[in-house]
Design an enzyme around this catalytic site. Structure first.
Site, PDB file in Angstrom:
ATOM      1  CG  HIS A  93      32.558 -21.456   6.161  1.00  0.00           C
ATOM      2  ND1 HIS A  93      32.832 -22.730   6.156  1.00  0.00           N
ATOM      3  CD2 HIS A  93      31.753 -21.571   4.860  1.00  0.00           C
ATOM      4  CE1 HIS A  93      33.386 -23.234   4.580  1.00  0.00           C
ATOM      5  NE2 HIS A  93      32.034 -22.697   4.581  1.00  0.00           N
ATOM      6  CB  CYS A 142      32.549 -26.278   1.230  1.00  0.00           C
ATOM      7  SG  CYS A 142      33.545 -24.506   2.178  1.00  0.00           S
ATOM      8  CG  LEU A 143      34.530 -21.665  -3.222  1.00  0.00           C
ATOM      9  CD1 LEU A 143      34.358 -20.127  -2.625  1.00  0.00           C
ATOM     10  CD2 LEU A 143      34.967 -22.261  -4.250  1.00  0.00           C
ATOM     11  CD  GLN A 158      34.535 -20.412   2.645  1.00  0.00           C
ATOM     12  OE1 GLN A 158      33.568 -19.922   2.465  1.00  0.00           O
ATOM     13  NE2 GLN A 158      34.268 -21.561   1.834  1.00  0.00           N
ATOM     14  CG  HIS A 180      27.758 -23.435   3.370  1.00  0.00           C
ATOM     15  ND1 HIS A 180      28.001 -25.301   2.296  1.00  0.00           N
ATOM     16  CD2 HIS A 180      28.630 -23.234   3.272  1.00  0.00           C
ATOM     17  CE1 HIS A 180      29.268 -24.956   2.571  1.00  0.00           C
ATOM     18  NE2 HIS A 180      29.755 -23.731   2.499  1.00  0.00           N
ATOM     19  CD  GLU A 181      29.244 -19.432   2.044  1.00  0.00           C
ATOM     20  OE1 GLU A 181      30.298 -18.738   3.299  1.00  0.00           O
ATOM     21  OE2 GLU A 181      28.906 -19.790   1.586  1.00  0.00           O
ATOM     22  N   GLY A 184      29.131 -18.063  -2.541  1.00  0.00           N
ATOM     23  CA  GLY A 184      29.018 -17.598  -0.603  1.00  0.00           C
ATOM     24  C   GLY A 184      31.117 -17.520  -0.701  1.00  0.00           C
TER      25      GLY A 184
HETATM   26 ZN    ZN Z   1      31.713 -23.421   2.619  1.00  0.00          ZN
END
Ligand code: ZN
Length: 184
Positions: A148, A102-103, A54, A144-145, A49
């Site tokens: 953000h 997480c990225l 991000q 989670h997304e 995702g």
């Molecule tokens: Zn993340």
């Protein structure tokens, strides 16, 4: 298409509340190209995702995709999904706890407790309304997304920081009983 640069924890853009996308803006070629670039960036990073903040754009858009992968047998496949202006209509009181990565948070994993089932409304990339009622792992990905877009990272959601784990140690000590964790 182009790969976008990923903002890392500490970058203030990850802490801002993202702006909704207007129907007019959504249909522009520029915005549609941005969505394509988000998808390409997610796939290139092997993420499941990615949210617009991000990649340094404070707008309410997320992309999600999970291919079938034998390394993650607990992660059911999720076909490519673009969510614009997502809003939760229901979040269960029943919870589930699992590892997240997480990225935007390099090389860390942590255990997070979230609602086990959710109902979410959003627009797709064509401006059509989508209603998702998801449980378990896919419900966690949605939370989670969407977090953000509200300026939250998974580490904020950890009730107990004692499970915050470097990736090397995660693979050494925690993947035997637990499955590996993809980033989102
Ligand atoms: Zn993340």
């Amino acid at each position: 298409m182009a790969l976008l640069k990923i903002a890392k924890m500490g970058n203030p853009i990850l802490r801002k509340i993202a702006e909704p996308v207007s129907p007019k803006e959504l249909e522009t070629l520029e915005f549609q190209t941005f969505i394509d670039n988000m998808v390409e960036t997610m796939r290139d990073s092997d993420g499941l995702g990615l949210a617009a903040p991000q990649v340094h754009v404070s707008k309410q858009v997320v992309v999600i995709e999970s291919m079938e992968n034998e390394r993650y047998p607990d992660a059911p496949p999720i076909p490519l999904l673009v969510l614009v202006n997502p809003v939760f209509k229901y979040m269960s009181r029943e919870t589930r706890t699992g590892w997240e990565g997480c990225l935007s948070v390099d090389d860390l994993r942590g255990k997070v407790t979230r609602s086990r089932a959710v109902k979410l409304e959003a627009l797709d990339r064509n401006g059509e309304t989508l209603v998702l009622e998801w449980e378990d792992f896919p419900a966690v990905v949605l939370q989670h997304e969407t977090d953000h877009l509200r300026g939250h990272l998974f580490v904020d959601r950890m009730k107990d920081l004692s499970t915050l784990t470097h990736l090397d140690e995660f693979q050494k000590f925690w993947t035997r009983g637990e499955k590996d964790v993809r980033e989102a």
